[in-house]
Motif scaffolding. Structure first.
Motif, PDB file in Angstrom:
ATOM      1  N   ASP A   4       0.864  -1.183   0.000  1.00 15.61           N
ATOM      2  CA  ASP A   4       0.000   0.000   0.000  1.00 15.61           C
ATOM      3  C   ASP A   4       0.904   1.239   0.000  1.00 15.61           C
ATOM      4  OD1 ASP A   4      -1.953   1.871   0.222  1.00 15.61           O
ATOM      5  OD2 ASP A   4      -2.713   1.186   2.168  1.00 15.61           O
ATOM      6  N   ALA A   6       0.350   4.361  -0.661  1.00 18.37           N
ATOM      7  CA  ALA A   6      -0.192   5.568  -0.028  1.00 18.37           C
ATOM      8  C   ALA A   6       0.055   5.536   1.479  1.00 18.37           C
ATOM      9  CB  ALA A   6      -1.681   5.694  -0.321  1.00 18.37           C
ATOM     10  N   ALA A   7      -0.172   4.384   2.103  1.00 20.34           N
ATOM     11  CA  ALA A   7       0.073   4.261   3.538  1.00 20.34           C
ATOM     12  C   ALA A   7       1.563   4.389   3.838  1.00 20.34           C
ATOM     13  CB  ALA A   7      -0.454   2.932   4.059  1.00 20.34           C
ATOM     14  N   GLY A   9       3.715   6.102   2.107  1.00 15.14           N
ATOM     15  CA  GLY A   9       4.028   7.531   1.955  1.00 15.14           C
ATOM     16  C   GLY A   9       3.593   8.346   3.157  1.00 15.14           C
ATOM     17  N   GLN A  10       2.431   8.017   3.720  1.00 14.91           N
ATOM     18  CA  GLN A  10       1.961   8.719   4.922  1.00 14.91           C
ATOM     19  C   GLN A  10       2.893   8.480   6.104  1.00 14.91           C
ATOM     20  OE1 GLN A  10      -2.049   7.300   5.424  1.00 14.91           O
ATOM     21  NE2 GLN A  10      -2.912   9.207   4.598  1.00 14.91           N
ATOM     22  N   VAL A  11       3.326   7.243   6.273  1.00 17.58           N
ATOM     23  CA  VAL A  11       4.244   6.925   7.368  1.00 17.58           C
ATOM     24  C   VAL A  11       5.561   7.657   7.177  1.00 17.58           C
ATOM     25  CG1 VAL A  11       5.614   5.060   8.410  1.00 17.58           C
ATOM     26  CG2 VAL A  11       3.190   4.711   7.928  1.00 17.58           C
ATOM     27  N   GLY A  13       6.129  10.478   5.444  1.00 15.44           N
ATOM     28  CA  GLY A  13       5.937  11.920   5.647  1.00 15.44           C
ATOM     29  C   GLY A  13       5.778  12.287   7.108  1.00 15.44           C
ATOM     30  N   THR A  14       5.010  11.506   7.844  1.00 21.28           N
ATOM     31  CA  THR A  14       4.805  11.779   9.262  1.00 21.28           C
ATOM     32  C   THR A  14       6.105  11.608  10.034  1.00 21.28           C
ATOM     33  OG1 THR A  14       2.526  11.036   9.091  1.00 21.28           O
ATOM     34  CG2 THR A  14       3.465  11.129  11.291  1.00 21.28           C
TER      35      THR A  14
END
Length: 82
Positions: A4, A6-7, A9-11, A13-14
């Motif tokens: 995944d 997108a997930a 990428g979120q991890v 970025g955060t």
């Protein structure tokens, strides 16, 4: 195997944002607590005008360290609770 992106990428970025923020807070804490009012030889032992700003900088540094400690404590809480 399905990733995944997108997930992921979120991890990423955060993690990047929190890391930069924590390093920035810790740096501000070090700078705030290392302020010197003046060299002792420069003033002859008398009080220096503007020493209140040094006390405010030191207090701000301690607040930055407290925020870092709170963030680390929250991270440990998330690991233990999860």
């Amino acid at each position: 195997m399905n990733i995944d992106w997108a997930a992921l990428g979120q991890v990423f970025g955060t993690t990047l944002a929190v890391t930069v923020g924590m390093v920035g807070l810790f740096t501000l804490g070090i700078v705030g607590t290392s302020r010197k009012v003046a060299q002792e030889g420069e003033t002859g032992g008398t009080a220096v005008a503007g020493s209140g700003s040094s006390a405010a900088a030191r207090a701000g540094g301690y607040v930055c360290f407290a925020l870092c400690l709170a963030a680390v404590g929250y991270g440990i809480f998330l690991i233990v609770a999860g």
